[in-house]
Enzyme design. Structure first.
Site, PDB file in Angstrom:
ATOM      1  N   ASP A 193       0.854  -1.194   0.000  1.00 52.50           N
ATOM      2  CA  ASP A 193       0.000   0.000   0.000  1.00 52.50           C
ATOM      3  C   ASP A 193       0.894   1.250   0.000  1.00 52.50           C
ATOM      4  O   ASP A 193       0.786   2.098   0.873  1.00 52.50           O
ATOM      5  CB  ASP A 193      -0.922  -0.060   1.228  1.00 52.50           C
ATOM      6  CG  ASP A 193      -2.002   1.013   1.201  1.00 52.50           C
ATOM      7  OD1 ASP A 193      -2.210   1.626   0.133  1.00 52.50           O
ATOM      8  OD2 ASP A 193      -2.622   1.246   2.253  1.00 52.50           O
TER       9      ASP A 193
HETATM   10  C1  SPV Z   1      -7.287   1.879   3.665  1.00 50.69           C
HETATM   11  O1  SPV Z   1      -8.213   1.113   3.952  1.00 50.69           O
HETATM   12  O2  SPV Z   1      -6.568   1.720   2.702  1.00 50.69           O
HETATM   13  C2  SPV Z   1      -7.014   3.041   4.508  1.00 50.69           C
HETATM   14  C3  SPV Z   1      -7.271   2.963   5.936  1.00 50.69           C
HETATM   15  O3  SPV Z   1      -6.510   4.005   4.002  1.00 50.69           O
HETATM   16  S1  SPV Z   1      -5.819   2.490   6.697  1.00 50.69           S
HETATM   17  O4  SPV Z   1      -5.439   1.180   6.232  1.00 50.69           O
HETATM   18  O5  SPV Z   1      -6.073   2.513   8.129  1.00 50.69           O
HETATM   19  O6  SPV Z   1      -4.776   3.458   6.350  1.00 50.69           O
HETATM   20 MG    MG Z   2      -5.656   3.642   2.183  1.00 47.32          MG
END
Ligand code: SPV
Ligand code: MG
Length: 516
Positions: A39
């Site tokens: 991510d």
């Molecule tokens: C996501 O679900 O990608 C978010 C929330 O941005 S978090 O994972 O808490 O960053």
């Molecule tokens: Mg996110």
């Protein structure tokens, strides 16, 4: 207060909708993870938008896309808005970090924040670009995540609100809602606030509602649930190298088809394609009461006894429909008014007290067509057995259990051309004799009450039934008599299985269903 549920693909979006949610969170974490990526903006923004488009195609729910930082400066962010609007995405959330961003829950300490005025310019550009007045731009404040305090969070939220954000997402990775509580007390609810309680999951939603939170996002739970399920199944299958214990623990392929909207395609095919191809139909013989079950079958036929809350007959109907067999006829007799479903057609054997399953089959003989599966109504079995039959192309194939029972009940034992051995598993052999009185040394297995006929096999069965029906003792003849007659003119194939089925004749049988 409302909830947005995470989805990361077309099918998960559909599942979220069917569960009853009113909106979807297209999570950057879940989307990148399902692509096998981190991510950290490893997926390009167009790849993310493509996934959002698949999700939108699969659902009618509004989707809030997790747009990370907007994938660049104001110019990239406003182009994102144009593309999202063109794909019918309801809104986008951008967070005040720096491209390429890091997931907020990752343990890294340093998460640099965006310059406030630069981020406000981005929000203004996005709001100026949208054409649909309902398109939503959510500004996500990462001050708590980055280790700044309440003051920084409030300054930022206020600036973003003034820049035109429709809602503020205040994020925290504390294990309690303490930061959220502080923020909400000071914020005074001037703009709707959204939260993501992944880390403070034990805080009750009512508590968040009482603070004035307007939307809760369950941000990654479908992704995590599917990882749990896939890890368990993959490990089991790796160790067992066999599907037999797996098949009934996962959704049938038919459920995948349903979620994919296969019914719509099928209807469209009927409208637009010429009809072709072989169709399989099913005939279920469910006329008998099952007196040996006493009070349990005082008012319903034994085919309607429940296993796992569902009548045996409906387990069968589900097996058939999941296999794509939708033409199902049930011959009913005792308490026939209870044998109803919009998935079946029925034929009545009102003389069920003076006939056997053969009499029921006689009444359904015109239903024996191109390729037909015939089964007893009290038969409970694992679906792979049906799969074996469907894929068999002999003219007449019966299923026999090599682990046959020697109890005192009525059993139709089979003797085959070659005795059963493990090598024969799922290979066909031919039937040489069938009946309850075979010599113990001759018994190779037991007919379980399900067989299949091809068009040729069906003609033979029909002809033989016609001949037998003239006999005075027809009312007492059993299925084994049909097969013995057929053997005089045509071979009958036997497919062996080992266990994994039951016919229900006693209460003890009913109790054994858990084994299956
Ligand atoms: C996501 O679900 O990608 C978010 C929330 O941005 S978090 O994972 O808490 O960053
Ligand atoms: Mg996110």
């Amino acid at each position: 207060m409302e909830f947005l549920m995470e989805a990361h693909s077309g099918i998960s979006a559909k599942i979220v909708e069917e569960a009853g949610f009113k909106g979807i969170w297209a999570s950057s974490l879940a989307i990148s993870a399902s692509l096998g990526l981190r991510d950290n903006n490893e997926a390009s923004w167009t790849q993310v938008v493509d996934v959002a488009e698949y999700m939108n195609d699969a659902t009618t729910l509004p989707i809030l896309l997790d747009g990370d930082t907007g994938y660049g400066n104001f110019n990239n962010a406003r182009r994102l808005v144009r593309k999202l609007e063109s794909r019918n995405i309801a809104g986008v959330c951008i967070e005040d970090k720096v491209f390429p961003k890091t997931n907020s829950l990752a343990s890294r300490e340093k998460q640099p924040l965006a310059d406030i005025s630069e981020f406000c310019g981005k929000i203004r550009a996005m709001k100026d670009t949208q054409e649909d007045p309902d398109f939503v731009v959510v500004a996500r404040v990462e001050a708590f995540i980055a280790g700044w305090g309440l003051e920084e969070a409030l300054i930022r939220a206020d600036e973003y609100r003034n820049a035109g954000a429709d809602a503020i997402l205040i994020h925290s990775k504390k294990s309690s809602a303490v930061e959220i509580e502080q923020f909400m007390k000071a914020w005074k609810n001037v703009t709707p606030v959204i939260v993501i309680p992944t880390k403070y999951y034990s805080t009750p939603p009512e508590k968040l509602a009482s603070l004035g939170i307007r939307t809760i996002i369950w941000a990654n739970h479908n992704l995590r649930a599917s990882i749990t399920a896939m890890q368990k199944l993959s490990r089991q299958l790796h160790d067992e190298q066999y599907l037999i214990n797996i098949e009934d623990t996962i959704v049938p392929v038919g459920e995948v088809f349903r979620l994919q909207g296969d019914a719509e395609l099928e209807a469209a095919e009927q409208a637009y394609l010429p009809v072709a191809g072989k169709t399989i139909n099913a005939i279920i013989l469910a006329a008998s009461q099952g007196k040996t079950l006493g009070v349990l079958t005082a008012h319903i036929p034994k085919a309607l006894l429940r296993i796992g809350g569902k009548p045996i007959l409906f387990h069968q109907i589900d097996h058939f429909t999941q296999m794509g067999i939708k033409d199902i006829v049930v011959v009913r007799g005792f308490a026939k008014e209870n044998v109803v479903s919009d998935k079946i057609r029925t034929i009545d054997n009102d003389d069920f007290r003076n006939t056997t399953e053969l009499g029921s089959l006689y009444l359904a003989k015109e239903e024996i067509r191109e390729s037909s599966i015939i089964s007893y109504g009290d038969l409970f079995y694992k679906s792979y057995i049906l799969n074996e039959l469907v894929n068999d192309d002999s003219d007449i194939t019966i299923i026999a259990d090599a682990d046959y029972s020697r109890d005192s009940g009525y059993h139709e034992y089979v003797k085959t051309s070659i005795p059963y051995s493990k090598k024969l598993f799922f290979k066909n052999v031919s039937l040489s004799q069938i009946g309850p009185d075979l010599e113990p040394g001759e018994i190779c297995g037991e007919f379980i009450g399900i067989f299949k006929v091809s068009r040729t096999g069906g003609n033979i069965v029909r002809e033989t039934l016609e001949q037998m029906q003239d006999r005075k003792d027809f009312g007492r003849l059993r299925m084994k008599d049909l097969f013995m007659e057929i053997l005089k003119k045509h071979p009958v194939c036997v497919k062996f299985i080992q266990g994994n089925w039951l016919d229900i004749n006693t209460i003890a049988d009913l109790q054994r269903t858990d084994e299956i």
